[in-house]
Motif scaffolding. Structure first.
Motif, PDB file in Angstrom:
ATOM      1  N   GLU A  51      -2.392  23.310  65.265  1.00  0.00           N
ATOM      2  CA  GLU A  51      -3.718  23.111  65.834  1.00  0.00           C
ATOM      3  C   GLU A  51      -4.567  24.312  65.461  1.00  0.00           C
ATOM      4  O   GLU A  51      -4.194  25.449  65.736  1.00  0.00           O
TER       5      GLU A  51
ATOM      6  N   GLY B 168      -8.942  20.915  63.929  1.00  0.00           N
ATOM      7  CA  GLY B 168      -8.167  19.706  64.142  1.00  0.00           C
ATOM      8  C   GLY B 168      -6.739  20.001  64.522  1.00  0.00           C
ATOM      9  O   GLY B 168      -6.306  21.160  64.610  1.00  0.00           O
ATOM     10  N   LYS B 169      -5.999  18.931  64.728  1.00  0.00           N
ATOM     11  CA  LYS B 169      -4.579  19.013  65.082  1.00  0.00           C
ATOM     12  C   LYS B 169      -3.814  18.044  64.207  1.00  0.00           C
ATOM     13  O   LYS B 169      -4.131  16.850  64.164  1.00  0.00           O
ATOM     14  N   TYR B 170      -2.796  18.576  63.494  1.00  0.00           N
ATOM     15  CA  TYR B 170      -1.933  17.739  62.669  1.00  0.00           C
ATOM     16  C   TYR B 170      -0.558  17.729  63.306  1.00  0.00           C
ATOM     17  O   TYR B 170       0.025  18.783  63.540  1.00  0.00           O
TER      18      TYR B 170
ATOM     19  N   LYS C 155      -9.435  10.108  63.665  1.00  0.00           N
ATOM     20  CA  LYS C 155      -7.975  10.172  63.803  1.00  0.00           C
ATOM     21  C   LYS C 155      -7.370   9.390  62.658  1.00  0.00           C
ATOM     22  O   LYS C 155      -7.707   8.216  62.453  1.00  0.00           O
TER      23      LYS C 155
ATOM     24  N   TYR D 291      -3.314  13.072  62.274  1.00  0.00           N
ATOM     25  CA  TYR D 291      -4.323  14.131  62.297  1.00  0.00           C
ATOM     26  C   TYR D 291      -5.462  13.664  63.182  1.00  0.00           C
ATOM     27  O   TYR D 291      -5.944  12.529  63.034  1.00  0.00           O
TER      28      TYR D 291
ATOM     29  N   PHE E 267      -9.562  16.744  55.764  1.00  0.00           N
ATOM     30  CA  PHE E 267      -9.447  17.487  57.007  1.00  0.00           C
ATOM     31  C   PHE E 267     -10.239  18.769  56.793  1.00  0.00           C
ATOM     32  O   PHE E 267      -9.931  19.559  55.901  1.00  0.00           O
TER      33      PHE E 267
ATOM     34  N   ASN F  51      -8.356  19.959  53.546  1.00  0.00           N
ATOM     35  CA  ASN F  51      -6.985  19.461  53.744  1.00  0.00           C
ATOM     36  C   ASN F  51      -5.926  20.553  53.870  1.00  0.00           C
ATOM     37  O   ASN F  51      -4.744  20.235  53.955  1.00  0.00           O
TER      38      ASN F  51
END
Length: 133
Positions: free
Chosen positions: A93, A82-84, A60, A69, A78, A99
């Protein structure tokens, strides 16, 4: 032949950054390895796994702005699922590639409207709007 011994401790870098977690000692010096928290002097923090002194695995990353993130990292990027979340509360998500938003995912805007489809870093042609009836 056994690998290096994983140690645990707190290290303050010359620039004021702080690392609290697991590490190994190499000829070059301390190398972050395992789980740890790295906080920069300006408030950016990473909580997660390290391998080869880089963010690798689940973690995280929390920005001072409130953006965050949570997901997979590969070599400080990234990469994977994942979830930003932006500081305004909107979030993406799905899949990331070095990235960039890339692949299948959903974007939820500040009004909780959900858009889904295929993302390609700067564009998302053919997104669909999810309607909840």
């Amino acid at each position: 032949m056994p690998g290096p011994v994983v140690l645990r401790g707190v290290y303050i870098f010359p620039n004021g950054d702080k690392y609290d977690g697991e590490y190994i000692q190499t000829e070059e010096g301390l190398q972050r390895q395992g789980y740890g928290v790295h906080t920069t002097s300006d408030g950016l923090s990473y909580h997660g796994n390290w391998d080869g002194d880089k963010m690798n695995g689940q973690g995280k990353l929390v920005h001072p702005s409130g953006a965050l993130y949570e997901g997979e990292f590969v070599n400080n990027m990234f990469h994977g699922y994942g979830k930003y979340t932006w500081s305004d509360g909107s979030f993406y998500e799905g899949n990331f590639n070095e990235n960039r938003l890339e692949g299948q995912g959903t974007f939820t805007d500040v009004r909780s409207q959900v858009w889904y489809g295929s993302f390609t870093h700067k564009a998302a042609p053919g997104l669909k709007f999810k309607i909840n009836l």
